[in-house]
Scaffold this motif. Structure first.
Motif, PDB file in Angstrom:
ATOM      1  N   ASN A  38       3.592   8.518  -0.958  1.00 45.18           N
ATOM      2  CA  ASN A  38       5.033   8.304  -0.963  1.00 45.18           C
ATOM      3  C   ASN A  38       6.297   8.500   0.041  1.00 45.18           C
ATOM      4  OD1 ASN A  38       7.516   6.517  -1.810  1.00 45.18           O
ATOM      5  ND2 ASN A  38       7.189   7.458  -3.975  1.00 45.18           N
ATOM      6  N   THR A  39       5.944   9.572   1.273  1.00 42.45           N
ATOM      7  CA  THR A  39       6.909  10.380   1.887  1.00 42.45           C
ATOM      8  C   THR A  39       7.106   9.670   3.151  1.00 42.45           C
ATOM      9  OG1 THR A  39       4.534  11.388   3.567  1.00 42.45           O
ATOM     10  CG2 THR A  39       5.565  12.477   1.524  1.00 42.45           C
TER      11      THR A  39
ATOM     12  N   SER B  53      15.358  18.018   6.851  1.00 43.33           N
ATOM     13  CA  SER B  53      16.003  17.197   6.845  1.00 43.33           C
ATOM     14  C   SER B  53      16.067  17.237   4.632  1.00 43.33           C
ATOM     15  CB  SER B  53      14.530  15.956   6.760  1.00 43.33           C
ATOM     16  OG  SER B  53      13.501  15.947   7.821  1.00 43.33           O
TER      17      SER B  53
ATOM     18  N   ILE C 197      -5.944  -2.820   4.339  1.00 48.32           N
ATOM     19  CA  ILE C 197      -5.145  -1.484   3.518  1.00 48.32           C
ATOM     20  C   ILE C 197      -5.984  -0.376   4.201  1.00 48.32           C
ATOM     21  CG2 ILE C 197      -5.215   0.194   1.415  1.00 48.32           C
ATOM     22  CD1 ILE C 197      -4.200  -2.088   0.414  1.00 48.32           C
ATOM     23  N   ILE C 198      -5.834   0.836   4.665  1.00 47.85           N
ATOM     24  CA  ILE C 198      -6.938   1.510   5.680  1.00 47.85           C
ATOM     25  C   ILE C 198      -7.314   2.823   4.389  1.00 47.85           C
ATOM     26  CG2 ILE C 198      -7.857   3.849   6.573  1.00 47.85           C
ATOM     27  CD1 ILE C 198      -4.241   2.473   8.631  1.00 47.85           C
TER      28      ILE C 198
ATOM     29  N   GLY D  29       9.279   2.118   3.889  1.00 47.11           N
ATOM     30  CA  GLY D  29       7.596   1.065   4.257  1.00 47.11           C
ATOM     31  C   GLY D  29       6.879   1.587   3.161  1.00 47.11           C
TER      32      GLY D  29
ATOM     33  N   GLY E  35       0.553  -0.544   6.535  1.00 47.36           N
ATOM     34  CA  GLY E  35       0.763  -1.667   5.857  1.00 47.36           C
ATOM     35  C   GLY E  35       0.872  -3.143   6.000  1.00 47.36           C
TER      36      GLY E  35
ATOM     37  N   PRO F 141       0.951  -1.225   0.017  1.00 49.69           N
ATOM     38  CA  PRO F 141       0.132   0.047  -0.020  1.00 49.69           C
ATOM     39  C   PRO F 141       1.234   1.135  -0.595  1.00 49.69           C
ATOM     40  CG  PRO F 141      -0.264  -1.459   2.009  1.00 49.69           C
ATOM     41  CD  PRO F 141       0.767  -1.904   1.484  1.00 49.69           C
TER      42      PRO F 141
ATOM     43  N   GLY G 216      -4.265   7.834   4.803  1.00 52.44           N
ATOM     44  CA  GLY G 216      -3.775   6.883   5.464  1.00 52.44           C
ATOM     45  C   GLY G 216      -1.965   6.721   5.457  1.00 52.44           C
TER      46      GLY G 216
ATOM     47  N   ALA H 198      -8.430   7.448   2.686  1.00 48.86           N
ATOM     48  CA  ALA H 198      -7.485   7.487   2.764  1.00 48.86           C
ATOM     49  C   ALA H 198      -6.161   8.159   2.447  1.00 48.86           C
ATOM     50  CB  ALA H 198      -6.944   5.589   2.752  1.00 48.86           C
TER      51      ALA H 198
ATOM     52  N   ALA I   2       1.777   9.035  12.781  1.00 55.11           N
ATOM     53  CA  ALA I   2       2.838  10.033  12.715  1.00 55.11           C
ATOM     54  C   ALA I   2       2.957  10.766  13.838  1.00 55.11           C
ATOM     55  CB  ALA I   2       2.316  11.305  11.267  1.00 55.11           C
TER      56      ALA I   2
ATOM     57  N   ASN J 213       2.727  -6.075   2.307  1.00 51.65           N
ATOM     58  CA  ASN J 213       3.811  -5.241   2.802  1.00 51.65           C
ATOM     59  C   ASN J 213       4.540  -6.179   3.304  1.00 51.65           C
ATOM     60  OD1 ASN J 213       5.025  -3.084   2.168  1.00 51.65           O
ATOM     61  ND2 ASN J 213       3.412  -2.000   3.792  1.00 51.65           N
TER      62      ASN J 213
ATOM     63  N   HIS K  65      11.469  16.862  18.009  1.00 46.54           N
ATOM     64  CA  HIS K  65      10.401  17.371  18.650  1.00 46.54           C
ATOM     65  C   HIS K  65      10.619  17.467  20.132  1.00 46.54           C
ATOM     66  CE1 HIS K  65       8.563  17.421  14.918  1.00 46.54           C
ATOM     67  NE2 HIS K  65       8.933  15.433  15.210  1.00 46.54           N
TER      68      HIS K  65
ATOM     69  N   LEU L  83      -3.187   4.891  -3.041  1.00 48.03           N
ATOM     70  CA  LEU L  83      -3.945   5.072  -2.473  1.00 48.03           C
ATOM     71  C   LEU L  83      -4.912   6.266  -2.943  1.00 48.03           C
ATOM     72  CD1 LEU L  83      -6.446   3.179  -1.095  1.00 48.03           C
ATOM     73  CD2 LEU L  83      -4.275   2.609  -0.506  1.00 48.03           C
TER      74      LEU L  83
ATOM     75  N   HIS M  76       8.432   7.799  13.056  1.00 42.27           N
ATOM     76  CA  HIS M  76       8.524   6.875  11.896  1.00 42.27           C
ATOM     77  C   HIS M  76       8.572   5.798  11.550  1.00 42.27           C
ATOM     78  CE1 HIS M  76      11.710  10.449  10.975  1.00 42.27           C
ATOM     79  NE2 HIS M  76      10.418  10.714  11.143  1.00 42.27           N
TER      80      HIS M  76
ATOM     81  N   SER N  56      -1.469   5.133   9.050  1.00 40.98           N
ATOM     82  CA  SER N  56      -0.631   3.963   8.756  1.00 40.98           C
ATOM     83  C   SER N  56       1.086   4.047   9.538  1.00 40.98           C
ATOM     84  CB  SER N  56      -0.138   2.995   7.352  1.00 40.98           C
ATOM     85  OG  SER N  56      -1.300   3.196   7.258  1.00 40.98           O
TER      86      SER N  56
HETATM   87  P1  FAD Z   1       3.438   6.223   2.104  1.00 41.76           P
HETATM   88  O1  FAD Z   1       4.952   7.008   2.660  1.00 41.76           O
HETATM   89  O2  FAD Z   1       2.481   6.097   1.197  1.00 41.76           O
HETATM   90  O3  FAD Z   1       3.606   4.766   3.142  1.00 41.76           O
HETATM   91  C1  FAD Z   1       4.000   4.818   4.809  1.00 41.76           C
HETATM   92  C2  FAD Z   1       3.643   3.664   4.519  1.00 41.76           C
HETATM   93  O4  FAD Z   1       2.079   3.646   4.794  1.00 41.76           O
HETATM   94  C3  FAD Z   1       4.348   1.908   4.448  1.00 41.76           C
HETATM   95  O5  FAD Z   1       4.024   1.521   5.331  1.00 41.76           O
HETATM   96  C4  FAD Z   1       2.805   1.794   3.361  1.00 41.76           C
HETATM   97  O6  FAD Z   1       2.645   0.705   3.062  1.00 41.76           O
HETATM   98  C5  FAD Z   1       1.803   2.485   4.197  1.00 41.76           C
HETATM   99  N1  FAD Z   1       0.395   2.578   4.283  1.00 41.76           N
HETATM  100  C6  FAD Z   1       0.394   4.331   3.198  1.00 41.76           C
HETATM  101  N2  FAD Z   1      -0.569   4.200   3.601  1.00 41.76           N
HETATM  102  C7  FAD Z   1      -1.841   3.243   3.546  1.00 41.76           C
HETATM  103  C8  FAD Z   1      -2.858   2.957   4.239  1.00 41.76           C
HETATM  104  N3  FAD Z   1      -3.703   3.874   3.055  1.00 41.76           N
HETATM  105  N4  FAD Z   1      -3.586   1.630   3.987  1.00 41.76           N
HETATM  106  C9  FAD Z   1      -2.542   1.181   4.973  1.00 41.76           C
HETATM  107  N5  FAD Z   1      -1.076   1.247   4.937  1.00 41.76           N
HETATM  108  C10 FAD Z   1      -0.393   2.354   4.208  1.00 41.76           C
HETATM  109  N6  FAD Z   1       6.442  11.556  10.236  1.00 41.76           N
HETATM  110  C11 FAD Z   1       6.672  12.257  11.239  1.00 41.76           C
HETATM  111  O7  FAD Z   1       5.275  11.413  12.444  1.00 41.76           O
HETATM  112  N7  FAD Z   1       6.605  13.302  12.148  1.00 41.76           N
HETATM  113  C12 FAD Z   1       7.206  13.857  11.257  1.00 41.76           C
HETATM  114  O8  FAD Z   1       7.204  15.209  11.744  1.00 41.76           O
HETATM  115  C13 FAD Z   1       7.463  14.061   9.733  1.00 41.76           C
HETATM  116  N8  FAD Z   1       8.335  14.826   9.481  1.00 41.76           N
HETATM  117  C14 FAD Z   1       7.731  14.155   7.768  1.00 41.76           C
HETATM  118  C15 FAD Z   1       9.037  15.888   7.204  1.00 41.76           C
HETATM  119  C16 FAD Z   1       9.377  15.056   5.970  1.00 41.76           C
HETATM  120  C17 FAD Z   1       9.852  16.659   4.842  1.00 41.76           C
HETATM  121  C18 FAD Z   1       8.842  14.185   5.347  1.00 41.76           C
HETATM  122  C19 FAD Z   1       9.585  13.661   4.085  1.00 41.76           C
HETATM  123  C20 FAD Z   1       8.609  13.272   6.133  1.00 41.76           C
HETATM  124  C21 FAD Z   1       8.066  13.718   7.623  1.00 41.76           C
HETATM  125  N9  FAD Z   1       7.539  12.285   8.066  1.00 41.76           N
HETATM  126  C22 FAD Z   1       7.099  13.054   9.372  1.00 41.76           C
HETATM  127  C23 FAD Z   1       6.902  10.623   8.205  1.00 41.76           C
HETATM  128  C24 FAD Z   1       6.084  10.583   7.932  1.00 41.76           C
HETATM  129  O9  FAD Z   1       5.804   9.141   8.237  1.00 41.76           O
HETATM  130  C25 FAD Z   1       4.895  10.318   6.399  1.00 41.76           C
HETATM  131  O10 FAD Z   1       5.575  12.346   5.981  1.00 41.76           O
HETATM  132  C26 FAD Z   1       3.699  10.171   6.160  1.00 41.76           C
HETATM  133  O11 FAD Z   1       3.608  10.127   7.570  1.00 41.76           O
HETATM  134  C27 FAD Z   1       3.681   9.482   5.151  1.00 41.76           C
HETATM  135  O12 FAD Z   1       2.437   9.260   5.040  1.00 41.76           O
HETATM  136  P2  FAD Z   1       2.365   9.192   3.251  1.00 41.76           P
HETATM  137  O13 FAD Z   1       0.696   9.041   2.563  1.00 41.76           O
HETATM  138  O14 FAD Z   1       3.260   9.443   2.201  1.00 41.76           O
HETATM  139  O15 FAD Z   1       2.804   7.166   3.407  1.00 41.76           O
END
Ligand code: FAD
Length: 475
Positions: free
Chosen positions: A82-83, A341, A214-215, A88, A210, A78, A151, A120, A158, A470, A387, A100, A434, A155
């Motif tokens: 992609n951040t 970062s 899948i949420i 993961g 994930g 899932p 989502g 999500a 955060a 996953n 933090h 999603l 993270h 997952s």
């Molecule tokens: P993705 O990167 O796409 O996925 C992350 C994980 O969740 C993967 O394992 C994926 O398989 C899973 N996943 C995604 N969507 C679903 C779904 N719908 N169902 C089931 N599984 C799913 N994190 C913090 O906690 N605090 C911060 O201050 C913080 N600052 C950040 C700053 C920057 C510049 C960056 C790039 C990242 C930062 N992060 C931080 C990391 C943080 O984990 C992600 O940014 C965010 O929470 C992930 O969301 P995403 O949609 O990009 O998930």
């Protein structure tokens, strides 16, 4: 970092065709160039591969994908924005990516119940804005908020910069809709604060990265929108001084203290050097800084902030401080923090940690870790920031100036060993916010309670007996 676990057999064309039939031609991506953004991430730390990216547009389509994947034992990854920072969301072994992002509807906003039900793929910033439109606050806030999704936030459970006052993502979701590996849909989209009807299933999926399902949607808590937000950028001599300022702030402002970020001078220098349009809020140089914020439903935040800084100066804790005069100055302070970062990338190899220790132990952690890391790799540059109010430090280490990035990154596990030894001795965690992903997967069994790991494995086997959700992440 290429993480190969086992060879995944190529996906037969007739199976690709069956997946394509679920989402429609337009939303089944097979072209390598179009797949590239889903298998790489911004820091170039992880690079995966995948024959197919599916972009479903509804919960029913996600369920159909999971049913077909179960039938043919096809592994799924899932993905939201992609951040994620621990690999993961990357298909390291040729898994099918389920993006999603098209599930981007806000299904319901209930102002009286203070809830918002989002799909999500809703981008965090969009959720924040929609809450603000109805005079409410959705407080989750982090540097990636312009592209990460609800989502993904749930997952990874955060944290972000407002966890100090509002808690982490887990505390902001009261309901969840999840598609299980076999395609069943768990509808737990409750708006109820009180619902004691058995096990807390929702919390199993939050923070599961994930690996359990899948949420597809979540009911989120909304909060009153603050009337006044005041932000200060403060310089100090040491993390110990920052800790004293935190204590003063809590005494003076209690629950109004929404953010308290500790920044090392090197992290600030990198941001100013490599970020676009970032200026130093203070003219003189100092070893440490704090970015702090108060939010209040009354107009008293400014007075409270001034009282905190005055007391901090009287006590010899604060060297200098500037309060944001307007919204654009406040945003400029936060930009300096949010770029931290990304600003490490132009400095070469960077070994990342996201640790937590009890708040009072942060100064000891930083002092010990700095000494140990520099002893291990002379010339390496610790870049701690994060933090402080949550005891959560992003303890990153940049390579020596002029050194070789590959040689430096090859020492990742050696650096982990010395940093994690200190973290564990101080009663901390190797992953504060993270997650585990693949980055810390191999270390998890060494640091987590044995029974906890056994229970995690049992839950995984029960919910995903074929191991298609996953695979290779977390456990
Ligand atoms: P993705 O990167 O796409 O996925 C992350 C994980 O969740 C993967 O394992 C994926 O398989 C899973 N996943 C995604 N969507 C679903 C779904 N719908 N169902 C089931 N599984 C799913 N994190 C913090 O906690 N605090 C911060 O201050 C913080 N600052 C950040 C700053 C920057 C510049 C960056 C790039 C990242 C930062 N992060 C931080 C990391 C943080 O984990 C992600 O940014 C965010 O929470 C992930 O969301 P995403 O949609 O990009 O998930």
């Amino acid at each position: 970092m290429n993480i190969v676990q086992s060879a995944v057999p190529p996906l037969p064309p007739e199976l690709i065709q069956k997946f394509r039939a679920i989402v429609g031609d337009k939303y089944a991506v097979t072209d390598a160039a179009d797949i590239a953004p889903y298998v790489t991430e911004e820091r170039d730390l992880f690079k995966g591969r995948s024959p197919l990216v599916l972009r479903p547009g509804s919960t029913a389509e996600v369920a159909a994908i999971c049913r077909l994947a179960t039938e043919h034992r096809i592994a799924l990854v899932p993905q939201g924005g992609n951040t994620g920072l621990v690999g993961g969301q990357t298909p390291h072994n040729g898994e099918v990516v389920v993006s999603l992002k098209r599930l981007d509807k806000i299904r319901d906003i209930d102002v009286d119940s203070n809830t918002m039900t989002c799909e999500a793929g809703v981008v965090l910033q969009v959720a924040q804005q929609r809450a603000a439109d109805v005079d409410r606050l959705f407080p989750l806030s982090l540097g990636a908020e312009g592209s990460c999704t609800i989502g993904g936030n749930l997952s990874t459970n955060a944290g972000g910069t407002a966890a100090l006052a509002y808690g982490v993502a887990r505390e902001m979701a009261i309901g969840l809709e999840v598609v299980l590996a076999d395609g069943r849909v768990l509808n737990a989209l409750s708006k109820l604060k009180k619902d004691n009807t058995g096990y807390d299933l929702r919390n199993l999926f939050i923070g599961a990265e994930g690996t359990l399902g899948i949420i597809t949607a979540a009911t989120l808590k909304l909060f009153p929108k603050p009337r006044a937000i005041e932000t200060a950028y403060v310089s100090l001599k040491s993390p110990a001084a920052a800790l004293k300022l935190l204590s003063i702030s809590r005494n003076e402002a209690a629950g109004s203290l929404t953010s308290f970020e500790l920044l090392a001078d090197i992290a600030v220098d990198f941001s100013i050097r490599h970020g676009i349009d970032i200026r130093d809020p203070l003219e003189s140089k100092h070893p440490w800084y704090v970015l702090m914020e108060l939010s209040s439903s009354r107009d008293d935040a400014r007075d409270a902030l001034e009282a905190i800084l005055e007391k901090g100066m009287e006590d010899g804790v604060v060297d200098d401080a500037v309060i944001a005069a307007n919204l654009s100055q406040r945003q400029a302070f936060w930009k300096l923090r949010d770029e931290m970062s990304a600003a490490q990338k132009p400095e070469g190899g960077s070994i990342k940690h996201d640790i937590s220790v009890p708040v009072a132990a942060v100064p000891a952690f930083i002092a010990e870790a700095n000494a140990a890391v520099v002893k291990l790799i002379p010339g390496s540059r610790p870049v701690p920031f994060g933090h402080l109010g949550d005891g959560n430090i992003h303890y990153n280490v940049s390579q020596p100036v002029g050194g070789n990035a590959a040689d430096f990154l090859a020492r990742w596990h050696d650096v982990n060993a010395v940093v994690f030894e200190i973290v564990l001795r101080l009663g901390g965690s190797i992953s504060a916010e993270h997650g585990i992903g693949v980055l810390k997967r191999d270390e998890l069994p060494e640091v987590k309670d044995k029974v906890a790991i056994e229970l995690m494995r049992s839950i995984k086997t029960m919910l995903d007996p074929l191991g298609i959700m996953n695979p290779g992440k977390v456990l």
